[in-house]
Write a protein that holds these residues in place. Sequence first.
Motif, PDB file in Angstrom:
ATOM      1  N   ARG A  56       0.847  -1.197   0.000  1.00 43.52           N
ATOM      2  CA  ARG A  56       0.000   0.000   0.000  1.00 43.52           C
ATOM      3  C   ARG A  56       0.885   1.250   0.000  1.00 43.52           C
ATOM      4  O   ARG A  56       0.609   2.219  -0.710  1.00 43.52           O
ATOM      5  CB  ARG A  56      -0.925  -0.021   1.226  1.00 43.52           C
ATOM      6  N   SER A  57       1.978   1.217   0.786  1.00 40.90           N
ATOM      7  CA  SER A  57       2.913   2.349   0.805  1.00 40.90           C
ATOM      8  C   SER A  57       3.501   2.587  -0.582  1.00 40.90           C
ATOM      9  O   SER A  57       3.577   3.730  -1.051  1.00 40.90           O
ATOM     10  CB  SER A  57       4.046   2.104   1.804  1.00 40.90           C
ATOM     11  N   SER A  58       3.894   1.499  -1.266  1.00 44.39           N
ATOM     12  CA  SER A  58       4.500   1.667  -2.593  1.00 44.39           C
ATOM     13  C   SER A  58       3.464   2.127  -3.621  1.00 44.39           C
ATOM     14  O   SER A  58       3.781   2.879  -4.550  1.00 44.39           O
ATOM     15  CB  SER A  58       5.203   0.381  -3.054  1.00 44.39           C
ATOM     16  N   GLU A  59       2.218   1.706  -3.421  1.00 43.51           N
ATOM     17  CA  GLU A  59       1.136   2.129  -4.324  1.00 43.51           C
ATOM     18  C   GLU A  59       0.890   3.636  -4.189  1.00 43.51           C
ATOM     19  O   GLU A  59       0.757   4.362  -5.178  1.00 43.51           O
ATOM     20  CB  GLU A  59      -0.150   1.350  -3.981  1.00 43.51           C
ATOM     21  N   VAL A  60       0.850   4.127  -2.947  1.00 46.18           N
ATOM     22  CA  VAL A  60       0.656   5.561  -2.699  1.00 46.18           C
ATOM     23  C   VAL A  60       1.849   6.345  -3.279  1.00 46.18           C
ATOM     24  O   VAL A  60       1.666   7.391  -3.910  1.00 46.18           O
ATOM     25  CB  VAL A  60       0.478   5.852  -1.185  1.00 46.18           C
ATOM     26  N   PHE A  61       3.056   5.814  -3.102  1.00 44.93           N
ATOM     27  CA  PHE A  61       4.273   6.434  -3.638  1.00 44.93           C
ATOM     28  C   PHE A  61       4.181   6.555  -5.167  1.00 44.93           C
ATOM     29  O   PHE A  61       4.466   7.603  -5.751  1.00 44.93           O
ATOM     30  CB  PHE A  61       5.491   5.592  -3.222  1.00 44.93           C
ATOM     31  N   GLY A  71      -4.186  16.624 -11.945  1.00 41.28           N
ATOM     32  CA  GLY A  71      -4.318  18.047 -11.685  1.00 41.28           C
ATOM     33  C   GLY A  71      -3.815  18.448 -10.310  1.00 41.28           C
ATOM     34  O   GLY A  71      -4.207  19.472  -9.753  1.00 41.28           O
ATOM     35  N   LEU A  72      -2.930  17.628  -9.756  1.00 43.93           N
ATOM     36  CA  LEU A  72      -2.417  17.886  -8.400  1.00 43.93           C
ATOM     37  C   LEU A  72      -0.924  18.209  -8.447  1.00 43.93           C
ATOM     38  O   LEU A  72      -0.246  17.921  -9.436  1.00 43.93           O
ATOM     39  CB  LEU A  72      -2.649  16.653  -7.516  1.00 43.93           C
ATOM     40  N   LYS A  73      -0.439  18.783  -7.343  1.00 43.73           N
ATOM     41  CA  LYS A  73       0.992  19.079  -7.259  1.00 43.73           C
ATOM     42  C   LYS A  73       1.606  18.361  -6.070  1.00 43.73           C
ATOM     43  O   LYS A  73       1.063  18.413  -4.968  1.00 43.73           O
ATOM     44  CB  LYS A  73       1.207  20.590  -7.093  1.00 43.73           C
ATOM     45  N   ALA A  74       2.696  17.672  -6.313  1.00 43.71           N
ATOM     46  CA  ALA A  74       3.441  17.018  -5.221  1.00 43.71           C
ATOM     47  C   ALA A  74       4.922  17.175  -5.532  1.00 43.71           C
ATOM     48  O   ALA A  74       5.394  16.660  -6.547  1.00 43.71           O
ATOM     49  CB  ALA A  74       3.055  15.548  -5.120  1.00 43.71           C
ATOM     50  N   ASP A  75       5.620  17.925  -4.700  1.00 43.57           N
ATOM     51  CA  ASP A  75       7.038  18.165  -4.934  1.00 43.57           C
ATOM     52  C   ASP A  75       7.885  17.425  -3.900  1.00 43.57           C
ATOM     53  O   ASP A  75       7.425  17.132  -2.803  1.00 43.57           O
ATOM     54  CB  ASP A  75       7.339  19.667  -4.838  1.00 43.57           C
ATOM     55  N   GLY A  76       9.111  17.151  -4.287  1.00 40.24           N
ATOM     56  CA  GLY A  76      10.067  16.530  -3.362  1.00 40.24           C
ATOM     57  C   GLY A  76       9.584  15.191  -2.834  1.00 40.24           C
ATOM     58  O   GLY A  76       9.689  14.890  -1.648  1.00 40.24           O
TER      59      GLY A  76
END
Length: 464
Positions: A56-61, A71-76
């Motif tokens: 589940r952690s790797s799926e979210v990653f 349409g989302l932003k995720a940095d770093g």
Amino acid sequence: MAAKSFDLIVIGAGPGGYVAAIRAAQLGMKVVIVEREHLGGICLNWGCIPTKAMLRSSEVFHLMHRAKEFGLKADGIGYDLDAVVKRSRKVAGQLSGGIGHLMKKNKVTVFMGEATIPAKGKVSVKADKGGEELTAKNIVLATGARARELPGLEADGKLVWTYKHALQPAHMPKKLLVIGSGAIGIEFASFYNTLGADTTVVEVMDRVLPVEDAEISAFAKKSFEKQGMKIMQKAMVKKLDRKGDTVTAHIDVGGKVETMDFDTVISAVGIVGNVEGLGLEELGVKIDRTHVITDEYCRTGVDGLYAIGDIAGAPWLAHKASHEGVMVADLIAGKHAHPVKPESIAGCTYCHPQVASVGYTEAKAKELGYEIKVGRFPFIGNGKAIALGEENGLIKTIFDAKTGELLGAHMIGAEVTELIQGYVVGRQLETTEEDLMNTVFPHPTLSEMMHESVLDAYDRVIHM
């Protein structure tokens, strides 16, 4: 020491043993369960549950990297492997504690220790602080299995891992070799590959996920390769040379041996049953390749002795063990018991994309002499799949052309491990193609593809 008397002794508190104990207690029996390590067994502590938490952690990653598509932003974007493992262990610990609560609630006596069966109806428990002598008319063996170790490929916990090491990694693999592409191997390959390990999978059979339908295996291979995995089929790891921080693998591909260097190897080459040290041979229990031979009701042929779950052979699945536990408890109580049919048990693999199946593969149905009708429906034709951004997948159904019986269902794609249950219920109710066609599936759902796949088998598909 006076022996303590019970109606039923269960040896092993995994998903087979603890369920058998609960059901027997519900039926009014005085039950004791003996466990040498953890309540919940391998499945809950070192198998099904913690691996799903990590996946589940790797799926979210993976989804975080796709943020822009939605349409989302995720940095770093990054991960903390120790924190991923910590969460996984916490999930397992919570559930293991829950089993202890269930034992108390159902008034099941728990003894932690090593069990042996010195004679029919007798169990000796050896614990750190002394021991116990137990007697009962009925005994259920639910001792499970452990990872198979091949000569020369033995785990050392540093360079070469079993599933246990892979669940508590000493380091993040940079260059990973996974030996075996069954459910365990491919789930770990999927996890570490998603987190950035350069992953190679070696499979001795002619395809990955060899128990699945050939079409699903081919689809899976293409998906894994697209994610950067290297898949070597009809290949065998002959030996591993360990030196410093490097393992050199000698891989035989079609008679030609290649050498490749890795920093980590995960061995997932099957399991062996925990049959040693129990005194089974002396009792007259028949054992074949580390598994206890039983009839369809899990009887061993020794009066009052039953074997359930992994120790009793394939399919090696927790849900099969649990069902057998209930069946044996019902049988002992004199109730009508339904034997478990292996071909009605679904298999689920939580790699990315997920894989799930029940019943016969197309090849098996033909081999058994059925005249068949086959339907397929791709995820790309489903509105919900497109809205989720999960267009990569396929549902395949196989019917008996003469009777309309659903012989098998095979899926790959998002959430298919949940979808498969629809076909499992259908098979249990002996449904026909007509029943499935006349069922109104809700919209928009992934489950509509299950309907369309059935329609396709009879040339009535709508959205393709």
